[in-house]
Scaffold this active site. Structure first.
Site, PDB file in Angstrom:
ATOM      1  N   LYS A 237     -16.754 -47.026  43.317  1.00  0.00           N
ATOM      2  CA  LYS A 237     -15.297 -47.194  43.175  1.00  0.00           C
ATOM      3  C   LYS A 237     -15.022 -46.817  41.579  1.00  0.00           C
ATOM      4  O   LYS A 237     -15.727 -47.249  40.840  1.00  0.00           O
ATOM      5  CB  LYS A 237     -15.015 -48.507  43.356  1.00  0.00           C
ATOM      6  CG  LYS A 237     -15.007 -48.833  44.590  1.00  0.00           C
ATOM      7  CD  LYS A 237     -14.657 -50.443  45.201  1.00  0.00           C
ATOM      8  CE  LYS A 237     -15.155 -50.793  46.330  1.00  0.00           C
ATOM      9  NZ  LYS A 237     -15.006 -52.314  46.796  1.00  0.00           N
ATOM     10  N   ARG A 292     -19.017 -62.201  47.880  1.00  0.00           N
ATOM     11  CA  ARG A 292     -19.107 -62.755  46.306  1.00  0.00           C
ATOM     12  C   ARG A 292     -17.781 -62.190  45.687  1.00  0.00           C
ATOM     13  O   ARG A 292     -16.883 -61.587  46.599  1.00  0.00           O
ATOM     14  CB  ARG A 292     -20.217 -61.796  45.658  1.00  0.00           C
ATOM     15  CG  ARG A 292     -20.161 -60.297  46.288  1.00  0.00           C
ATOM     16  CD  ARG A 292     -20.789 -59.361  45.043  1.00  0.00           C
ATOM     17  NE  ARG A 292     -20.980 -57.906  45.692  1.00  0.00           N
ATOM     18  CZ  ARG A 292     -20.290 -57.215  45.671  1.00  0.00           C
ATOM     19  NH1 ARG A 292     -19.036 -57.240  44.827  1.00  0.00           N
ATOM     20  NH2 ARG A 292     -20.620 -55.881  45.990  1.00  0.00           N
TER      21      ARG A 292
END
Length: 449
Positions: A237, A292
């Protein structure tokens, strides 16, 4: 509440956790490698323990050294951040054995979602849409070829324990299947110690849209809307935003409900992210769940007025989440500022930062561990800062991001700031018309604009 928390990570996420802990009145312990001795997370923690030499395998991935650091400093809990041991079920289990609270899900929850083929089976059982593919891991070539033929090309071969594009191959032609199948298994074995792969239909030109979920130990699970993470390079990303330009309220409700069902399959506790692929017809498919905190969590915080790290800590202590309806306000964009040279194929640019000026002004946030004089080490991920802006709508957020990028001065090393500046001006980006292949197929960086 916990009196002391050890942060088993480095860089900006370690500093991010330290800041919330300080606001909550919690003492903090930083761990660091010798390469990170001068990092800001070491300076701002109440205590710091060196856990080894620069290589991650000898420091940040050494479970016994982290547990020992928690023991000698009397830390009651460990926050793993993202990366490193954040999704390691064994680490979560060992924390439990030493009566140290792992600020994240249980070992069983991590294991259930960490194996992608197992997670997919959970989703099917709970009615969450999934991409057509194999029922589990495939090791036999003949069977794999038959499944690929049945699904229909193109297909994608994925490492079950994978991430970051490793152990992943896209196959357009049956004649190329064996070569890609063998190389995916070999790379998966080398990268993750697990050669198992599975096969899915390759969704062409999809959007990558993920839903932030939160769950507590009292059985309550909710979601905080979506993030669009479609702008990627080599499956990494580059920029994220919330809300997604393509998600209308009806689709947000459907995807949010599906994400909550996905988390309910394992009675999820803590912060997590359910990632979906969205096709041109706005049909969405479960891809994976990350157990997470995500790198891109700030954009969700900005549009929902949440503190996800605080939520994680409170849930880990046993406090219930507040039951309140989702309210998203305005638009937020995050650019990852990496120590890379976009002119030369994004090669890493480690070295000393000779000048460092942060942008400011209304609704501008910078999460970073770097500063003038800081030496960017060559041993870790290249991200040195996250620039986050918010505004009433998307076009105003883009304008604010451009202004902030122009103010952001980093000298001594190369960064991706000029790359992001050009991206902000691209007509298709401005229209919100892009997909996961946009950066590699349509956007061309000009080093001499």
């Amino acid at each position: 509440m916990f009196k002391k928390i050890l942060i088993a990570n480095r860089g900006e996420i370690a500093l991010r956790v330290i800041r919330t802990c300080k606001e909550m009145g919690i003492k903090t312990v930083a761990v660091y490698s010798t390469a990170d001795a001068n990092s800001l997370h070491v300076r701002f923690a109440d205590e710091a323990v060196c856990i080894g030499p620069p290589a991650s395998r000898d420091s940040y991935l050494k479970i016994q050294r982290i547990i020992a650091a928690a023991a000698i400093t009397n830390a009651e809990a460990i926050h793993p951040g993202y990366g490193f041991l954040a999704e390691n079920a064994e680490f979560s289990r060992i924390c439990e054995e030493h009566n140290i609270k792992f600020i994240g899900p249980s070992p069983d929850m991590i294991s259930a979602m960490g194996d992608k083929s197992t997670a997919k089976a959970h989703m099917i059982n709970y009615g969450v849409p999934v991409v057509p593919g194999s029922d589990g891991n495939i090791s036999d070539l003949k069977r794999a070829e038959a499944i690929a033929k049945d699904i229909g090309y193109p297909v994608i071969i994925k490492a079950t324990a994978g991430g970051g594009g490793r152990g992943m191959r896209i196959v357009q032609d049956p004649a190329d299947f064996k070569r890609n199948f063998d190389s995916a298994r070999q790379e998966a074995g080398s990268a993750f110690g697990n050669p198992e792969v599975y096969i899915e239909k390759f969704i062409e030109n999809p959007r990558h849209v993920e839903i932030q979920v939160l769950g507590d130990r009292h059985g309550y699970i909710t979601h905080l809307g979506e993030r669009d993470c479609s702008l990627q390079r080599r499956h990494q990303k580059i920029m994220e935003e919330s809300p997604s330009p393509i998600v209308e309220p009806w689709l947000r409700e459907k995807m949010g409900d599906a994400a909550v069902r996905a988390a309910e399959t394992v009675n999820y506790e803590g912060a997590g992210t359910v990632e979906f692929l969205v096709d041109k017809n706005l049909d969405f498919y479960f891809m994976e769940m990350n157990t997470r905190i995500q790198v891109e969590h700030p954009v969700t915080e900005e549009v929902t007025n949440a503190d996800l790290i605080k939520n994680q800590i409170e849930v880990a202590f046993g406090e219930p989440l507040a039951h309140k309806p989702l309210k998203m306000r305005g638009h937020s964009i995050e650019c990852r500022i990496n120590a890379e040279d976009p002119e030369f194929n994004f090669r890493p640019s480690a070295g000393k930062i000779t000048a460092f000026h942060l942008p400011g002004g209304h609704s501008v946030r910078v999460d970073t561990h770097a500063y003038s004089g800081y030496v960017v080490p060559p041993f870790y991920d290249s991200m040195i800062a996250k620039l986050i802006v918010s505004a009433p709508d998307r076009l105003q957020a883009i304008a604010r991001m451009k202004r902030a990028l122009e103010e952001f001065v980093i000298e001594g090393i190369k960064t991706t700031i000029p790359y992001h500046l050009q991206l902000m001006d691209h007509p298709a980006f401005l229209r919100g018309e892009f997909n996961t292949h946009f950066l590699e197929k349509e956007f061309k960086y000009n080093p001499n604009p």
